[in-house]
Design a protein around this motif. Structure first.
Motif, PDB file in Angstrom:
ATOM      1  N   LEU A 161     -12.639 -12.053  -7.045  1.00  0.00           N
ATOM      2  CA  LEU A 161     -12.226 -11.893  -7.757  1.00  0.00           C
ATOM      3  C   LEU A 161     -11.340 -13.677  -7.605  1.00  0.00           C
ATOM      4  N   HIS A 162     -11.698 -14.981  -7.312  1.00  0.00           N
ATOM      5  CA  HIS A 162     -11.376 -15.430  -6.939  1.00  0.00           C
ATOM      6  C   HIS A 162      -9.715 -16.258  -6.973  1.00  0.00           C
ATOM      7  N   SER A 163      -8.914 -16.579  -6.259  1.00  0.00           N
ATOM      8  CA  SER A 163      -7.708 -16.905  -5.941  1.00  0.00           C
ATOM      9  C   SER A 163      -7.379 -18.729  -6.405  1.00  0.00           C
ATOM     10  N   PRO A 187      -0.714 -19.066  -3.353  1.00  0.00           N
ATOM     11  CA  PRO A 187       0.403 -18.360  -1.904  1.00  0.00           C
ATOM     12  C   PRO A 187      -0.637 -18.074  -0.566  1.00  0.00           C
ATOM     13  N   VAL A 188      -0.309 -19.308   0.554  1.00  0.00           N
ATOM     14  CA  VAL A 188      -1.501 -18.322   1.839  1.00  0.00           C
ATOM     15  C   VAL A 188       0.504 -18.554   3.064  1.00  0.00           C
ATOM     16  N   GLU A 189      -0.323 -17.829   3.658  1.00  0.00           N
ATOM     17  CA  GLU A 189       0.201 -17.964   4.967  1.00  0.00           C
ATOM     18  C   GLU A 189      -1.511 -17.698   6.405  1.00  0.00           C
ATOM     19  N   VAL A 190      -1.166 -18.654   7.051  1.00  0.00           N
ATOM     20  CA  VAL A 190      -1.571 -19.219   8.346  1.00  0.00           C
ATOM     21  C   VAL A 190      -1.163 -17.485   9.087  1.00  0.00           C
ATOM     22  N   ALA A 240      -6.640 -17.684  11.055  1.00  0.00           N
ATOM     23  CA  ALA A 240      -6.797 -17.593  10.215  1.00  0.00           C
ATOM     24  C   ALA A 240      -5.876 -17.914   8.863  1.00  0.00           C
ATOM     25  N   MET A 241      -5.987 -17.997   7.418  1.00  0.00           N
ATOM     26  CA  MET A 241      -4.862 -18.239   6.363  1.00  0.00           C
ATOM     27  C   MET A 241      -6.223 -17.113   5.523  1.00  0.00           C
ATOM     28  N   ARG A 242      -4.356 -16.428   4.616  1.00  0.00           N
ATOM     29  CA  ARG A 242      -4.411 -15.456   4.232  1.00  0.00           C
ATOM     30  C   ARG A 242      -4.476 -15.952   2.585  1.00  0.00           C
ATOM     31  N   VAL A 243      -4.704 -15.666   1.111  1.00  0.00           N
ATOM     32  CA  VAL A 243      -4.889 -16.108   0.419  1.00  0.00           C
ATOM     33  C   VAL A 243      -5.041 -14.890  -1.108  1.00  0.00           C
TER      34      VAL A 243
END
Length: 413
Positions: A50-52, A113-116, A136-139
């Motif tokens: 399920l794509h963000s 929303p992203v978090e590196v 890494a980058m959280r999505v």
């Protein structure tokens, strides 16, 4: 005795069933036919992501925004058909630093929303990641169970009056005076349908359906392999943070992970090669992110065929750096009551259905809004009932075979 519905939908994947649901909720008399069980084509042979929208944020911001919005809608209406996992885009040693930065900026621009996080933090959160990880980058990616999603959508369509015929292949379309007047359907149905309007939602086979009406839909299907290996405990979806390439995604399931994928043009979506080297390449490339998968036993493997629209693929230069959808009104081709919907992805199937349903209602003079984004699908928090529906519609596919259990249920709708 011939059926005379207002609309005939050809194709029982997520988009076709979504069209049937959308139209039924608007009070339109709709019949859907598919040559196999539901979910038997591209939908049931996906990897279940399920794509963000992050995958497409830099190449197709509009499509990425659609993914973000539609993934949020599916989380609301599809309940147990979706599993929250989150996702990580991984930059490995040797990958392009600039690409990572561009991906992050594009996600932020779209509103994803992203978090590196640095490599140590990522490895603390997710065991088994490669020692070559740089950052890494959280999505907000997730996993969807296609068989259950399509079955729940079909249940809602049926509840609101739609008629669904599986194992009912379309054999011919009769066009007179610039309109489809008759559809001959074989298989279990074996009868004639005389609709007011026809929606071609046959996916990779849309070109063949269009030919029956004497119009052209130029398709460029591509095959992609998925390899499921035994692996427990992976939390997020893993994406390689580089230009799209073979073996750049790992999708977590219950006791397995699905490794994907390749992208090779094929001429015939029913007849194409399935070379073992694609399996080997996919495993090796995914092992660069999660090394242990190289040694884990293969549980199953399958190929899917993407329903790509040839003009779009040519414009993009080949490999899918976008997965937008295309709605074609064949009135411009001289057939006033035929539309085709192609391209897209599972994440955006509801929006695709809404788009073509809007067109159909405009042509039929139906003044009713789309309601599919706000109504929860039936049985989405009842896995046993969903699996009974999957069995009833003969909708089990390899994408979620480790989750959906149709062996021990009685088929019901």
């Amino acid at each position: 005795m011939a059926l005379e519905p207002e609309v005939l939908v050809v194709g029982g994947g997520a988009t076709g069933v979504g069209v049937a649901r959308d139209l039924a909720l608007r009070g339109v008399d709709v019949t859907l036919v598919d040559r196999d069980g539901l979910c038997g084509g591209t939908t049931g042979r996906s990897h279940g992501l399920l794509h963000s929208g992050a995958r497409y944020a830099d190449s197709d911001p509009e499509g990425a925004a659609e993914c973000l919005a539609e993934s949020r809608i599916l989380r609301r209406i599809a309940g147990g058909c979706v599993r929250e996992t989150g996702g990580l885009f991984l930059e490995l040693a040797g990958d392009d630093d600039a690409y990572f930065g561009a991906k992050r900026a594009a996600c932020e621009s779209v509103g994803i929303p992203v978090e590196v996080v640095d490599s140590a933090t990522a490895r603390d959160r997710v065991s088994g990641l490669s020692a070559d990880l740089e950052r890494a980058m959280r999505v907000p990616d997730a996993v969807v169970f296609p068989s259950r999603l399509v079955a729940a959508t079909a249940l809602d369509a049926d509840r609101h009056g739609a008629t669904i015929h599986t194992h009912a292949p379309l054999e011919s379309l009769t066009v007179r005076d610039g309109a489809v007047t008759e559809a001959r359907v074989g298989g279990r149905f074996d009868d004639v349908i005389r609709p007011d309007y026809v929606v071609n939602a046959a996916g990779a086979w849309a070109g063949s359906v269009a030919e029956l009406a004497g119009v052209t839909v130029a398709m460029q299907p591509t095959r992609g392999v998925m390899v499921s290996v035994a692996y427990e405990g992976l939390g997020p979806v893993l994406n390689r943070c580089r230009n799209p390439a073979d073996g750049d995604i790992v999708v977590p399931h219950r006791k397995e992970v699905v490794l994907g994928t390749t992208s090779v043009p094929v001429r015939d979506p029913d007849d194409y090669a399935t070379p073992h080297r694609e399996v080997e390449t996919t495993i090796a490339e995914c092992a660069a992110m999660l090394p242990a998968v190289a040694e884990r036993p293969i549980v199953r493997r399958w190929w899917g065929v993407r329903p790509l629209y040839a003009p779009d693929e040519t414009d993009r230069g080949g490999r899918g750096i976008s997965r937008g959808f295309v709605r074609i009104d064949h009135a411009a081709d001289g057939v006033t009551n035929l539309a085709t919907i192609v391209g897209g992805k599972l994440t955006t199937h509801r929006l695709m259905a809404e788009s073509v349903a809007d067109l159909v209602c405009d042509r039929l003079g139906v003044d009713a809004p789309c309601r599919t984004a706000d109504r929860e699908l039936p049985a989405v928090d009842d896995p046993d009932r969903l699996d009974r529906a999957v069995a009833a519609f003969d909708g089990a596919g390899p994408a979620d075979a480790d989750v959906v259990d149709v062996d021990d249920v009685g088929a019901e709708q």
